[in-house]
Design a protein around this motif. Structure first.
Motif, PDB file in Angstrom:
ATOM      1  N   LEU A 190       0.863  -1.176   0.000  1.00  0.00           N
ATOM      2  CA  LEU A 190       0.000   0.000   0.000  1.00  0.00           C
ATOM      3  C   LEU A 190       0.903   1.230   0.000  1.00  0.00           C
ATOM      4  O   LEU A 190       1.643   1.462   0.961  1.00  0.00           O
ATOM      5  CB  LEU A 190      -0.918   0.000   1.229  1.00  0.00           C
ATOM      6  N   LEU A 191       0.853   1.986  -1.090  1.00  0.00           N
ATOM      7  CA  LEU A 191       1.768   3.111  -1.293  1.00  0.00           C
ATOM      8  C   LEU A 191       1.033   4.444  -1.141  1.00  0.00           C
ATOM      9  O   LEU A 191       0.002   4.664  -1.781  1.00  0.00           O
ATOM     10  CB  LEU A 191       2.403   3.002  -2.684  1.00  0.00           C
ATOM     11  N   PHE A 192       1.561   5.306  -0.273  1.00  0.00           N
ATOM     12  CA  PHE A 192       1.053   6.672  -0.083  1.00  0.00           C
ATOM     13  C   PHE A 192       2.086   7.659  -0.633  1.00  0.00           C
ATOM     14  O   PHE A 192       3.246   7.629  -0.218  1.00  0.00           O
ATOM     15  CB  PHE A 192       0.887   6.991   1.414  1.00  0.00           C
ATOM     16  N   ASP A 193       1.679   8.543  -1.523  1.00  0.00           N
ATOM     17  CA  ASP A 193       2.530   9.645  -1.996  1.00  0.00           C
ATOM     18  C   ASP A 193       1.679  10.909  -1.919  1.00  0.00           C
ATOM     19  O   ASP A 193       0.680  11.049  -2.631  1.00  0.00           O
ATOM     20  CB  ASP A 193       2.991   9.379  -3.432  1.00  0.00           C
ATOM     21  N   LEU A 194       2.065  11.835  -1.046  1.00  0.00           N
ATOM     22  CA  LEU A 194       1.213  12.982  -0.784  1.00  0.00           C
ATOM     23  C   LEU A 194       2.032  14.181  -0.296  1.00  0.00           C
ATOM     24  O   LEU A 194       3.179  14.025   0.149  1.00  0.00           O
ATOM     25  CB  LEU A 194       0.132  12.635   0.239  1.00  0.00           C
ATOM     26  N   GLY A 195       1.450  15.344  -0.404  1.00  0.00           N
ATOM     27  CA  GLY A 195       2.111  16.561   0.043  1.00  0.00           C
ATOM     28  C   GLY A 195       1.104  17.682   0.151  1.00  0.00           C
ATOM     29  O   GLY A 195      -0.017  17.587  -0.346  1.00  0.00           O
ATOM     30  N   ARG A 229       5.602   6.887   1.494  1.00  0.00           N
ATOM     31  CA  ARG A 229       5.872   5.719   2.325  1.00  0.00           C
ATOM     32  C   ARG A 229       5.057   4.552   1.793  1.00  0.00           C
ATOM     33  O   ARG A 229       3.941   4.725   1.293  1.00  0.00           O
ATOM     34  CB  ARG A 229       5.514   5.976   3.792  1.00  0.00           C
ATOM     35  N   THR A 230       5.626   3.360   1.888  1.00  0.00           N
ATOM     36  CA  THR A 230       4.969   2.141   1.419  1.00  0.00           C
ATOM     37  C   THR A 230       4.861   1.162   2.580  1.00  0.00           C
ATOM     38  O   THR A 230       5.814   0.982   3.345  1.00  0.00           O
ATOM     39  CB  THR A 230       5.764   1.503   0.259  1.00  0.00           C
ATOM     40  N   PHE A 231       3.706   0.543   2.699  1.00  0.00           N
ATOM     41  CA  PHE A 231       3.416  -0.400   3.782  1.00  0.00           C
ATOM     42  C   PHE A 231       3.003  -1.748   3.182  1.00  0.00           C
ATOM     43  O   PHE A 231       2.727  -1.852   1.989  1.00  0.00           O
ATOM     44  CB  PHE A 231       2.271   0.137   4.652  1.00  0.00           C
ATOM     45  N   VAL A 232       2.956  -2.757   4.034  1.00  0.00           N
ATOM     46  CA  VAL A 232       2.342  -4.030   3.666  1.00  0.00           C
ATOM     47  C   VAL A 232       1.121  -4.209   4.552  1.00  0.00           C
ATOM     48  O   VAL A 232       1.199  -4.051   5.785  1.00  0.00           O
ATOM     49  CB  VAL A 232       3.315  -5.212   3.824  1.00  0.00           C
TER      50      VAL A 232
END
Length: 367
Positions: free
Chosen positions: A222-227, A239-242
């Motif tokens: 699960l990849l989050f890319d934000l600003g 950040r990337t999670f499992v």
């Protein structure tokens, strides 16, 4: 003592005098904000910060509907409102009041329409690009700039933590994205810095994919890319999670990207080239067997725009300097499996060393 915007105006005017330009016209809303402290999106309307170099006068031509807001800007000699019924290029020609031979412009911003209108006003004019000079000023951030960036990072890391807390199998990518963007406003952000990226499973292998109705499932990346923007400056974090327990393959992929991120940061040093930073990260990822899946540059500059100079890739031999701000974001993307990206915002301090401004944990987290 002059404020930061007046200092920037004076520095720009001195540069234009050295280049022996008659007039210069800045039309990028971001560059106008950098020089004056005033920001608006004029949409299709005319807006320009005009330097009459010969007379030493700086005038902001602004849509009439934004005149009151523009009055708070500093460093200029005056304001010229432009109504929706006005002919802005005629007003500009009359304000200049003479023939000119050299006009400074931002060539990347100038449209063919603008060039033709300016040629009608000043038939013998030659366009000279001044954008590189503005870019060179924006490359070096002040301590005040960095304090604002730190606030933007603080906001986005709280947003990220909130979003992570909402993750459960079965919720959709768009549902989490909505939570993230609502929380941005709650925490005081001006607006998202870009379209929020929240991708799960195989979708995470798309570096700039868009969130959709896909349901998040256990066992997937699960990849989050934000600003966000705060007071004109932006943050940018990935950040990337499992979700659930990570497989050995997922752990191996993640470790390669994490070590690439750390090696890139370790290579940051004033006096070295940006190419060395990219190569340090890329060579590790290649040694781990994932080189073919690292398909983009290592990072990009950050500041008033979420993507600005410098571009951090292996062929960029630009020398790093104190005051530069940029991202380091290696990634590995395997079609059908998923992708990992770990992105930090990095500032070069006065000692020439890397200061990692982002603080959100980046070890592998299983949700």
């Amino acid at each position: 003592m002059d404020n930061i915007f007046t200092q920037r105006i004076k520095r720009t005017l001195s540069y234009l005098e050295e280049q022996k330009l008659d007039v210069a016209m800045i039309t990028s809303p971001t560059n106008i904000y950098y020089l004056t402290g005033f920001y608006c999106d004029p949409l299709e309307r005319f807006m320009a910060l005009v330097f009459d170099v010969e007379k030493g006068i700086v005038q902001l031509f602004v849509p009439s509907i934004d005149l009151e807001s523009a009055a708070k800007a500093t460093g200029m000699d005056g304001l010229t409102p432009i109504s929706d019924m006005d002919q802005p290029y005629t007003i500009l020609k009359n304000w200049v009041g003479r023939s000119i031979s050299q006009l400074g412009v931002e060539k990347k911003m100038m449209s063919l329409f603008q060039a033709e209108r300016l040629k009608e006003c000043f038939s013998d004019v030659r366009f000279v690009d001044v954008e590189e000079f503005i870019t060179s000023m924006r490359l070096i951030k002040s301590s005040e700039d960095i304090q604002i960036v730190r606030r933007a990072i603080e906001v986005i890391e709280k947003v990220l933590q909130h979003g992570v807390s909402k993750v459960v199998p079965g919720v959709t990518e768009l549902e989490i994205t909505a939570e993230l963007e609502y929380q941005m406003k709650v925490l005081g952000a001006d607006r998202p810095a870009f379209e929020t990226i929240l991708l799960s499973g195989p979708q995470s292998a798309l570096p700039h994919g868009r969130p959709g109705q896909r349901k998040i499932q256990s066992g997937e990346f699960l990849l989050f890319d934000l600003g966000v923007f705060v007071d004109g400056y932006c943050s940018d974090i990935t950040r990337t999670f499992v979700v659930g327990e990570a497989s050995e393959e997922q752990k191996s992929m993640y470790d390669a990207v994490l070590q690439g991120n750390l090696r890139g940061i370790e290579a940051v040093q004033a006096g070295k080239s940006f190419g060395e930073v990219d190569r340090a990260a890329r060579e590790y990822i290649e040694s781990a067997g994932y080189g073919q899946y690292f398909i983009h540059r290592l990072g990009h500059g950050l500041g008033l725009d979420v993507h600005e100079a410098p571009s951090i890739h292996g062929q960029n031999e630009m020398t790093m300097q104190p005051g530069m701000l940029f991202t380091i974001e290696p990634g590995v993307y395997i079609s059908g499996v998923g992708g990992i990206r770990i992105e930090d915002d990095v500032f070069i301090g006065e000692d020439g060393k890397a200061n990692v401004l982002t603080t959100y944990p980046k070890h592998l987290i299983e949700l």
